[in-house]
Structures are given as structure tokens and as C-alpha cells.
Design a protein around this motif. Structure first.
Motif, short mmCIF file in Angstrom:
data_model
loop_
_atom_site.label_atom_id
_atom_site.label_comp_id
_atom_site.label_asym_id
_atom_site.label_seq_id
_atom_site.Cartn_x
_atom_site.Cartn_y
_atom_site.Cartn_z
N ALA A 2 -71.48 18.43 -21.03
CA ALA A 2 -71.84 18.82 -22.06
C ALA A 2 -71.20 18.42 -23.35
O ALA A 2 -69.90 17.15 -23.00
CB ALA A 2 -70.67 20.62 -22.04
N LYS A 3 -71.01 18.46 -23.99
CA LYS A 3 -69.95 17.70 -25.42
C LYS A 3 -68.35 18.58 -25.16
O LYS A 3 -68.42 20.02 -25.36
CB LYS A 3 -70.82 18.52 -26.97
CG LYS A 3 -71.52 17.25 -27.01
CD LYS A 3 -72.59 18.00 -27.94
CE LYS A 3 -73.36 18.42 -28.77
NZ LYS A 3 -74.66 19.07 -28.71
N LEU A 4 -68.12 17.65 -25.67
CA LEU A 4 -66.50 18.54 -26.14
C LEU A 4 -65.91 18.92 -27.37
O LEU A 4 -66.14 18.31 -28.33
CB LEU A 4 -65.73 16.95 -26.08
CG LEU A 4 -64.02 17.36 -24.86
CD1 LEU A 4 -64.56 17.76 -23.84
CD2 LEU A 4 -64.06 15.58 -24.93
N LEU A 5 -65.62 20.26 -27.01
CA LEU A 5 -65.31 21.35 -27.63
C LEU A 5 -63.60 21.46 -28.54
O LEU A 5 -62.80 21.63 -27.90
CB LEU A 5 -65.72 22.82 -27.78
CG LEU A 5 -65.75 23.81 -28.91
CD1 LEU A 5 -66.52 23.23 -29.87
CD2 LEU A 5 -66.22 24.68 -28.42
N ILE A 219 -71.24 28.29 -14.07
CA ILE A 219 -71.38 28.26 -15.31
C ILE A 219 -73.42 28.44 -15.60
O ILE A 219 -73.79 27.20 -14.59
CB ILE A 219 -71.03 27.02 -16.42
CG1 ILE A 219 -69.34 27.14 -16.15
CG2 ILE A 219 -71.23 26.75 -17.87
CD1 ILE A 219 -68.65 28.52 -16.19
N LYS A 220 -73.88 29.18 -16.33
CA LYS A 220 -75.39 28.80 -17.34
C LYS A 220 -75.33 27.60 -17.82
O LYS A 220 -74.47 27.01 -18.38
CB LYS A 220 -75.66 30.56 -17.61
CG LYS A 220 -77.03 30.52 -17.92
CD LYS A 220 -76.91 31.52 -19.32
CE LYS A 220 -78.54 31.93 -19.68
NZ LYS A 220 -79.54 33.08 -17.90
N GLU A 221 -76.39 26.98 -17.25
CA GLU A 221 -77.66 26.04 -18.24
C GLU A 221 -76.77 26.21 -19.26
O GLU A 221 -77.88 27.03 -19.59
CB GLU A 221 -78.74 25.40 -17.55
CG GLU A 221 -78.44 25.32 -16.01
CD GLU A 221 -77.67 24.02 -15.68
OE1 GLU A 221 -77.84 22.61 -16.68
OE2 GLU A 221 -76.84 23.45 -14.69
N ALA A 246 -67.83 22.40 -14.56
CA ALA A 246 -68.65 23.35 -15.44
C ALA A 246 -69.36 22.20 -16.37
O ALA A 246 -70.24 22.94 -16.92
CB ALA A 246 -67.55 23.98 -16.59
N ALA A 247 -68.31 21.38 -17.12
CA ALA A 247 -68.76 20.44 -18.42
C ALA A 247 -70.42 19.80 -17.76
O ALA A 247 -71.28 19.51 -18.48
CB ALA A 247 -67.87 19.47 -18.22
N TRP A 252 -71.51 23.18 -23.85
CA TRP A 252 -70.32 22.80 -24.91
C TRP A 252 -69.19 23.24 -23.96
O TRP A 252 -69.51 24.25 -23.55
CB TRP A 252 -69.74 23.46 -26.25
CG TRP A 252 -70.69 22.83 -27.24
CD1 TRP A 252 -72.17 23.13 -27.99
CD2 TRP A 252 -70.15 21.91 -28.66
NE1 TRP A 252 -72.94 22.96 -29.19
CE2 TRP A 252 -71.91 22.17 -29.63
CE3 TRP A 252 -69.92 21.26 -28.69
CZ2 TRP A 252 -71.72 21.09 -30.60
CZ3 TRP A 252 -69.80 19.79 -29.55
CH2 TRP A 252 -71.02 19.91 -30.64
N ILE A 253 -68.08 22.49 -24.51
CA ILE A 253 -66.86 22.75 -23.52
C ILE A 253 -65.30 22.56 -23.95
O ILE A 253 -65.63 21.10 -24.04
CB ILE A 253 -66.48 22.39 -21.74
CG1 ILE A 253 -65.68 23.52 -20.78
CG2 ILE A 253 -66.48 20.94 -21.86
CD1 ILE A 253 -66.04 23.34 -19.40
N THR A 254 -64.27 23.59 -24.02
CA THR A 254 -63.42 22.77 -24.98
C THR A 254 -62.51 22.42 -23.31
O THR A 254 -62.31 22.71 -22.42
CB THR A 254 -62.65 24.11 -25.15
OG1 THR A 254 -62.28 25.42 -24.01
CG2 THR A 254 -63.12 25.11 -26.30
#
Ligand code: NAD
Length: 286
Positions: A2-5, A219-221, A246-247, A252-254
Motif C-alpha cells: 500500500a501507499k501511505l496516506l 483486507i480486500k486486495e 493490512a498494508a 492506500w493506508i493511513t
């Protein structure tokens, strides 16, 4: 992966917009902050509000009342600030002592100065997609989603947590973006159905306050994951979602800390400016 939000860069952009708006308005907005009694966490939060306000050119008035203040004295104090034309926004710091009922007290704040967006009139306006003063955490989540550039229309959005400050207003804001919204809460958990809802979420927002309640493997892809939760675990702050796992699945993930948190205070300041704009325009109805 994931990209970091992250909240900070988005907050920086919003702050520039706020500074510009204040200079166009040509008037220094004033936020009155009320704290009742002592609380280290609330003092730290108020300090960060003061710093942000000063950075933006907003005057921050801090009022401290004693912990044993009667409800009537507090409401009279709020009424005084309501009548004070030099004050644009009012915020009551949480927590309040036991003798004070926040839900009742917050209704004494004039809807025009309700910078937390918690007055029933402002909450009601969200239903009509006409709100100017929106609860800060909910609008922070909307800004984060906006920053991903992902279209919300038709998306399966699952919110875990149905509080008045996060889950409920968010559900309405997301419906206005034509997302398909599911709101889960303690009842969903009791029915053993959290996992099945989370698994199909294309956008997942979690605001519960239970460390790593949501397992990364659920978490869904490609999902967007916004973790509002703040939990202290062995001197570390963690969210409600198992971040590392989750990442691996999210797009995207915060991070927690660093996601929703840094934006919330900025949204508060935006509300102060909105409140000033409403008064300047003499707008009372929508
Ligand atoms: P709240 O306590 O008012 O509501 C919690 C919600 O979670 C309720 O809907 C409840 O039904 C649900 N819930 C409780 N246990 C559950 C479980 N086991 N499974 C599923 N649902 C469950 O919470 P709140 O005030 O919305 O805060 C939630 C979290 O968000 C907290 O950690 C809080 O610190 C954090 N928060 C962060 C910010 C920020 O700026 N980052 C702002 C506000 C709140």
C-alpha cells in the motif's frame, strides 16, 4: 504494498488555502476554547490547537473553568461567547467532568459558532448535503479519501464504528458521494459479522478504539484503509487495524499516528473560517 496516506502533507495544503481565505476576508477569525477542570491529554490537544491557530492567523482565546463548575454557570458562559460579536467559533474541550452532559451543553453553542459541527442543526444540514460546519474527524477522513483521487461513486464503503463524531456523519457524507455505505458497530461484532463486511470493503474506515481489532488478512486486495483509532499499547500508539499485514493488501493506508490525527485540527480551523464567512455573508438559511 500500500501507499501511505499521510495527513500532514494534505493538512499543509489546506493550511495554505485557509491563510489565503483569511487574507481575502481581511478579518482575523477568533476561536474561543473552553476547558473544564484539568486533563493532561486535553491540555496537550488545546496547545496544538493554539499553535495551529497562531500559524494560520486565527486568534485562540483559552478559557479555563474549575472542575466543579455548575452546568448553569457553563451554559451562561457559552451564552456570553455566543453574544460576543468578536468571537467566531467555540470549542469545548473533552473530557468534561461527570456533572456536565456534553450532548446537552453542546446545544447551547450558537449553530453559527459551532466549529465542531456537533449542534443538531449542523448535523441536520449534513442530511441535506448543505452543511458548512462538519464534525472535524469526519471531514478529515473525507479529505484523505479525496487525496487518493479514487472515485467514491458506486464503491462498497464499510465504516466500523457509529459514533456521532465519526461514523454517523461520515455515512451521510459518503452517501452524498453515491458510495454504497455499510455501517458496522458493536451489534455487528456481537453477531460475529465484522469480518464478512470488512472483507468486501473497497474503502474501509475504522473508528472503534480497540487496538488492531481489524486483522490485516481481512483486507480486500486494493482497498483504501482509513484507520481513525488511537490506542496506547505498551507506550506505543497503534490504530484499530493491524497495519503491517493490512498494508500488504491495501492500495492506500493511513499510518497511526500520522494519518487522520494531523488533519483534525486543521479541519477545526477551516470550520472557524467557514463560521466567519457565514456571518460575513449574512447567510442564515440554505
Ligand atoms: P466511540 O467510543 O464513541 O464509538 C465507538 C464505536 O465502536 C461505536 O460505534 C461502537 O458500537 C463500536 N464498537 C465498540 N466496540 C466494538 C467492537 N468490538 N467491534 C465493532 N465495533 C465496536 O468512539 P469515537 O469517539 O468515534 O472514537 C473511536 C476511535 O477513534 C478512538 O480510538 C478515538 O481515540 C479515535 N479518534 C481519533 C480521532 C483523530 O483525530 N484521529 C478523532 C476522534 C476519535
Amino acid at each position: 504494498m500500500a501507499k501511505l496516506l499521510e495527513g500532514r502533507p494534505i493538512a499543509q495544503n489546506l493550511k495554505q488555502e485557509i491563510i489565503k481565505e483569511i487574507s481575502i476576508l481581511g478579518k482575523k477569525p477568533v476561536l474561543a476554547s473552553i476547558m473544564v477542570g484539568d486533563n493532561a491529554g486535553a491540555e496537550a490537544y488545546a496547545k496544538s490547537q493554539k499553535k495551529t491557530a497562531q500559524d494560520l492567523g486565527i486568534e485562540y482565546q483559552f478559557h479555563k473553568l474549575s472542575a466543579d463548575v455548575a452546568e448553569k454557570v457553563l451554559t451562561e458562559f457559552i451564552e456570553k461567547l455566543n453574544k460576543d460579536k468578536s468571537v467566531n467559533g467555540i470549542i469545548i474541550q473533552m473530557p468534561l467532568p461527570q456533572q456536565i452532559d456534553y450532548k446537552k451543553i453542546s446545544q447551547y453553542i450558537s449553530p453559527d459558532k459551532d466549529t465542531e459541527g456537533m449542534h443538531p442543526l449542523n448535523i441536520g444540514k449534513i442530511l441535506f448535503n448543505k452543511a458548512k460546519l462538519i464534525p472535524c474527524t469526519a471531514s478529515a477522513v473525507m479529505e484523505l479519501l479525496n487525496a487518493t483521487g479514487v472515485q467514491l461513486r458506486g464503491k462498497e464503503v464499510v465504516i466500523v464504528g457509529h459514533s456521532e463524531i465519526v461514523g454517523k456523519p461520515l455515512a451521510l457524507l459518503l452517501l452524498d458521494k453515491f458510495a454504497t455505505v455499510t455501517v458496522c458497530h458493536i451489534g455487528t461484532q456481537e453477531a460475529g459479522k465484522i469480518k464478512e463486511h470488512v472483507r468486501r470493503a473497497e474503502v474501509l474506515i475504522v473508528a472503534v478504539g480497540k487496538a488492531e481489532l481489524i486483522k490485516g488478512g481481512w483486507i480486500k486486495e486494493g482497498a483504501i484503509v482509513i484507520d481513525v483509532g488511537i490506542n496506547r499499547v505498551a507506550d506505543k500508539i497503534v490504530g484499530d487495524v493491524e497495519f503491517e499485514e493490512a498494508a500488504k493488501h491495501a492500495s492506500w493506508i493511513t499510518p497511526v499516528p500520522g494519518g487522520v490525527g494531523p488533519l483534525t485540527v486543521t479541519m477545526l480551523m477551516r470550520n472557524v473560517v467557514e463560521a466567519l464567512k457565514e456571518v460575513s455573508n449574512g447567510r442564515k438559511v440554505f
